[in-house]
Design a protein around this motif. Structure first.
Motif, short mmCIF file in Angstrom:
data_model
loop_
_atom_site.label_atom_id
_atom_site.label_comp_id
_atom_site.label_asym_id
_atom_site.label_seq_id
_atom_site.Cartn_x
_atom_site.Cartn_y
_atom_site.Cartn_z
N GLU A 1 -23.04 16.71 -1.89
CA GLU A 1 -24.16 17.34 -2.47
C GLU A 1 -23.69 18.42 -4.02
O GLU A 1 -25.00 18.76 -4.02
N HIS A 2 -23.18 18.64 -3.77
CA HIS A 2 -22.83 18.70 -4.99
C HIS A 2 -23.00 18.08 -6.09
O HIS A 2 -22.18 18.16 -7.41
N ASN A 3 -23.06 16.50 -5.91
CA ASN A 3 -23.00 15.55 -7.10
C ASN A 3 -21.35 15.35 -7.52
O ASN A 3 -21.16 14.86 -9.12
N VAL A 4 -20.94 15.85 -6.89
CA VAL A 4 -19.17 15.96 -7.13
C VAL A 4 -18.19 14.06 -7.11
O VAL A 4 -18.84 13.62 -6.25
N LYS A 5 -18.34 13.60 -8.46
CA LYS A 5 -17.82 12.08 -9.00
C LYS A 5 -16.63 12.36 -8.53
O LYS A 5 -15.98 11.20 -8.46
N THR A 6 -15.42 13.39 -9.41
CA THR A 6 -14.23 13.46 -9.92
C THR A 6 -13.80 14.34 -8.80
O THR A 6 -14.55 15.26 -9.01
N LEU A 7 -12.87 14.22 -8.32
CA LEU A 7 -12.05 15.04 -7.32
C LEU A 7 -10.56 14.84 -7.45
O LEU A 7 -9.80 13.59 -7.99
N LEU A 8 -9.66 16.35 -8.11
CA LEU A 8 -8.45 16.75 -8.51
C LEU A 8 -7.97 17.01 -7.39
O LEU A 8 -8.43 18.69 -7.08
N LEU A 9 -6.88 16.33 -7.40
CA LEU A 9 -6.55 17.70 -5.98
C LEU A 9 -5.01 17.31 -5.95
O LEU A 9 -4.33 16.23 -6.95
N GLY A 10 -3.62 17.83 -5.85
CA GLY A 10 -2.59 17.62 -5.37
C GLY A 10 -1.88 16.34 -3.93
O GLY A 10 -1.16 15.94 -4.59
N ASN A 11 -2.60 16.14 -3.11
CA ASN A 11 -2.22 14.74 -2.49
C ASN A 11 -3.17 15.06 -1.81
O ASN A 11 -4.13 15.88 -1.44
N VAL A 12 -3.23 14.12 -0.54
CA VAL A 12 -4.47 13.53 0.58
C VAL A 12 -3.64 12.42 1.16
O VAL A 12 -2.93 11.81 0.36
N GLY A 13 -4.11 12.69 2.39
CA GLY A 13 -3.48 11.86 3.77
C GLY A 13 -3.87 10.18 3.01
O GLY A 13 -5.91 10.41 2.16
N GLN A 14 -3.78 9.18 3.54
CA GLN A 14 -4.32 7.90 3.78
C GLN A 14 -5.55 7.99 3.52
O GLN A 14 -6.50 7.15 3.55
N ARG A 15 -5.95 8.13 5.56
CA ARG A 15 -7.24 8.10 6.02
C ARG A 15 -8.60 8.58 5.27
O ARG A 15 -9.59 8.21 4.53
N SER A 16 -8.05 9.88 4.70
CA SER A 16 -8.94 10.31 3.89
C SER A 16 -9.04 10.24 2.83
O SER A 16 -10.22 10.46 1.86
N LEU A 17 -7.88 9.80 2.10
CA LEU A 17 -8.77 9.27 0.81
C LEU A 17 -9.08 7.73 0.91
O LEU A 17 -10.04 7.65 0.41
N ALA A 18 -9.32 6.97 2.20
CA ALA A 18 -10.11 5.86 1.84
C ALA A 18 -11.64 6.44 2.08
O ALA A 18 -12.06 5.71 1.73
N ARG A 19 -11.72 7.32 2.84
CA ARG A 19 -12.77 7.10 3.34
C ARG A 19 -13.46 7.78 1.62
O ARG A 19 -14.45 7.61 1.46
N LEU A 20 -12.96 8.25 0.71
CA LEU A 20 -13.19 9.21 -0.38
C LEU A 20 -13.65 8.26 -1.49
O LEU A 20 -14.59 8.54 -1.83
N LEU A 21 -12.63 7.22 -1.32
CA LEU A 21 -13.08 5.98 -2.54
C LEU A 21 -14.14 5.15 -1.74
O LEU A 21 -15.28 4.98 -2.38
N ARG A 22 -14.47 4.95 -0.26
CA ARG A 22 -15.43 3.93 0.04
C ARG A 22 -17.19 4.77 -0.56
O ARG A 22 -17.71 4.12 -0.71
#
Length: 158
Positions: free
Chosen positions: A58-79
């Protein structure tokens, strides 16, 4: 196009996407435009992570910076079209914005943390298959009973 950084309550880079206290959203010039609070960070399950993704979109975010992320959440974000980068945990947000810390691009789901869900540790039931326990004598059942594990009734072999 905006950039979001997963943060702790002390505005340092959070160690994990789903457990971050919130996300600070910046425009291309580095000006803060929003701060999203992760209401479900102490919840078990995945529903709040999907809600976070929707808020970021909703905030038009295209780039996300973080320390770590789970595989399923990462897959969802990349898709969904997000560019995801790992930066060192507990780094000051200003250092991330200045570019003084390294950014590791996360391009495949395997680069995320293995999900605890595979072991049933998540508790929400998504992604884990539950095995049906065999019926026992005197056991009350709803619907169809699984009698595969039943080999004897009162000493009589079936």
């Amino acid at each position: 196009m905006s950039i979001a950084i997963a943060v702790t309550p002390h505005h340092e880079v959070a160690g994990h996407f789903g457990k971050a206290a919130g996300f600070v959203v910046y425009d291309e010039q580095g000006q803060q435009i929003a701060e999203l609070i992760n209401q479900g960070r102490k919840e078990v399950g995945c529903k709040h992570k999907k809600q976070l993704q929707a808020q970021l979109a909703e905030h038009n975010v295209k780039t996300l910076l973080l320390g770590n992320v789970g595989q399923r959440s990462l897959a969802r974000l990349l898709r969904a079209g997000f560019s995801v980068f790992r930066v060192p945990n507990r780094t000051a947000v200003q250092d991330v914005l200045n570019g003084s810390v390294s950014r590791e691009p996360l391009l495949t789901a395997e680069q995320g943390r293995p999900c605890k869900r595979e072991k049933g540790g998540c508790g929400c039931g998504c992604g884990s298959k539950k095995t049906v326990k065999p019926a026992k004598i005197g056991m009350m059942t709803k619907g169809n009973a699984n009698l595969q594990g039943l080999t004897k009734i009162g000493g009589v072999k079936l």
